[in-house]
Design an enzyme around this catalytic site. Sequence first.
Site, PDB file in Angstrom:
ATOM      1  N   GLU A 117     -10.611  -7.049  -4.619  1.00 40.09           N
ATOM      2  CA  GLU A 117     -10.403  -8.137  -3.657  1.00 40.09           C
ATOM      3  C   GLU A 117     -11.660  -8.271  -2.801  1.00 40.09           C
ATOM      4  O   GLU A 117     -11.881  -7.452  -1.896  1.00 40.09           O
ATOM      5  CB  GLU A 117      -9.176  -7.797  -2.794  1.00 40.09           C
ATOM      6  N   ASP A 169       2.425   1.957   3.294  1.00 39.26           N
ATOM      7  CA  ASP A 169       3.404   1.004   3.855  1.00 39.26           C
ATOM      8  C   ASP A 169       4.829   1.441   3.547  1.00 39.26           C
ATOM      9  O   ASP A 169       5.744   1.177   4.329  1.00 39.26           O
ATOM     10  CB  ASP A 169       3.275  -0.402   3.237  1.00 39.26           C
ATOM     11  N   HIS A 222       0.879  -1.168   0.000  1.00 38.02           N
ATOM     12  CA  HIS A 222       0.000   0.000   0.000  1.00 38.02           C
ATOM     13  C   HIS A 222       0.918   1.220   0.000  1.00 38.02           C
ATOM     14  O   HIS A 222       2.016   1.176   0.564  1.00 38.02           O
ATOM     15  CB  HIS A 222      -0.841   0.098   1.270  1.00 38.02           C
TER      16      HIS A 222
END
Length: 440
Positions: free
Chosen positions: A231, A103, A100
């Site tokens: 997802e 991150d 991400h």
Amino acid sequence: MRETFNNIPKIKYEGPKSKNPLAFRFYNPGEAIGGKTMREQLKFAMSYWHTICGEGADMFGPGTADKSFNEKSPMYLYKHKARAAFELMDKLSIDWFCFHDRDIAPESLTLAGSNARLDEMTDIIGDLMRESGKKLLWGTANLFSNPRFMHGAGTAANAEVFAFAAAQVKKALEITVRLGGTGYVFWGGREGYETLLNTDMGFEIDNMARFLKLMTAYGRKIGFKGDYYIEPKPKEPTAHQYDFDAASVLAFLRKYGLEKEIKLNIEANHATLAGHTFQHELRTARENGAFGSIDANQGNLLLGWDTDQFPSNVYETAFCMYEVIKAGGFTNGGLNFDAKNRRGSYKHEDIFKGYILGMDSFALGLRLAYKIIEDGRLDAFVENRYKSFKTGIGADIISGRATVEDLEKFALDKGDVMEFVESGGQEELEGIVNQIFFAG
Ligand code: XUL
Ligand code: CO
């Protein structure tokens, strides 16, 4: 370069009998199975968030694992995290990673400031990729941690938040393209609702489609050639997530004409939260031409939340790989370990042991899936079960020749059809699976 995991050696394949906890027993990267190496077939990826950032905090206490790497200033810390990520991938022979935006670089007070940090870290990660040959499986944007996204991002009740989310995804797409990413994931984050008392569900879902249309088109405009994925996840963080499962995402994509642009990234633990098996979700994706990528993990079926454990259940990995093989293997997708250590497994070497468990479980799964296919009894059983549609009235149903009157005439002539009905054979088949797995 200074090592971070300096007590961990490069993990080698030592075979099924090895008692070395820091060795692969089943994952032999260079070994060919089904005409390709295990490395090529499995396309393992490291999840940056759990592996490099997650410290094991839960509702009842702070993290137990130290991922501060003795760094004090945020940008030094994130540079250290990047080096640690590449050291870990090298030591585990993992070729791919997923992240991400938040991150890889800490969020700043302004969007411009956050983007500048992302640019700096993207350059550093790009250099590490060139040096190591590691590749980006997919990028994504974190549209769920910051309080501004408390009511969602693309489905937020505020246009201001929608605009901010679009700006954030624009940047995440740009860095994904800069790093040569082969995929981009849209996980619904907080796209869902807690109560319909305050929610215009139809409007929110229309907005989700508007958001995805804008963002997917922008990615193509800047040269993104990879696959987009949604997802699915049924719940957590919201009580009802709009991307509930593969079937509801497919219905959404078709309603808004997005089915050619977006595939599915199926996560094992999200499948079980939806009340499905992992294989069911993969089959649904495959049968609809929407199979893309996999978030490999495992849930604790006694708990009602997303525990994201490293996979150990070899029945699950075998039937997952069976679906992957039947889908023709991965193209742009791969097996991303969206998995984290238990809070009590807090040492750096536990991260390696988690990955070794997951990679060995999938290596076993791959080997067993090929055994199921080579054995042939399962596939033959299913093929034979529908044989009555090959000839006579069955063939007429399939070709569309049979009318309702023809079907009635057939049924009246037969009198009763019970004599044609055969056993489903479930126990026999489950026994065959055990035989294939354990009879050597
Ligand atoms: C959350 C989850 C995410 C996505 C990427 O349950 O699976 O980490 O994989 O945003
Ligand atoms: Co995931």
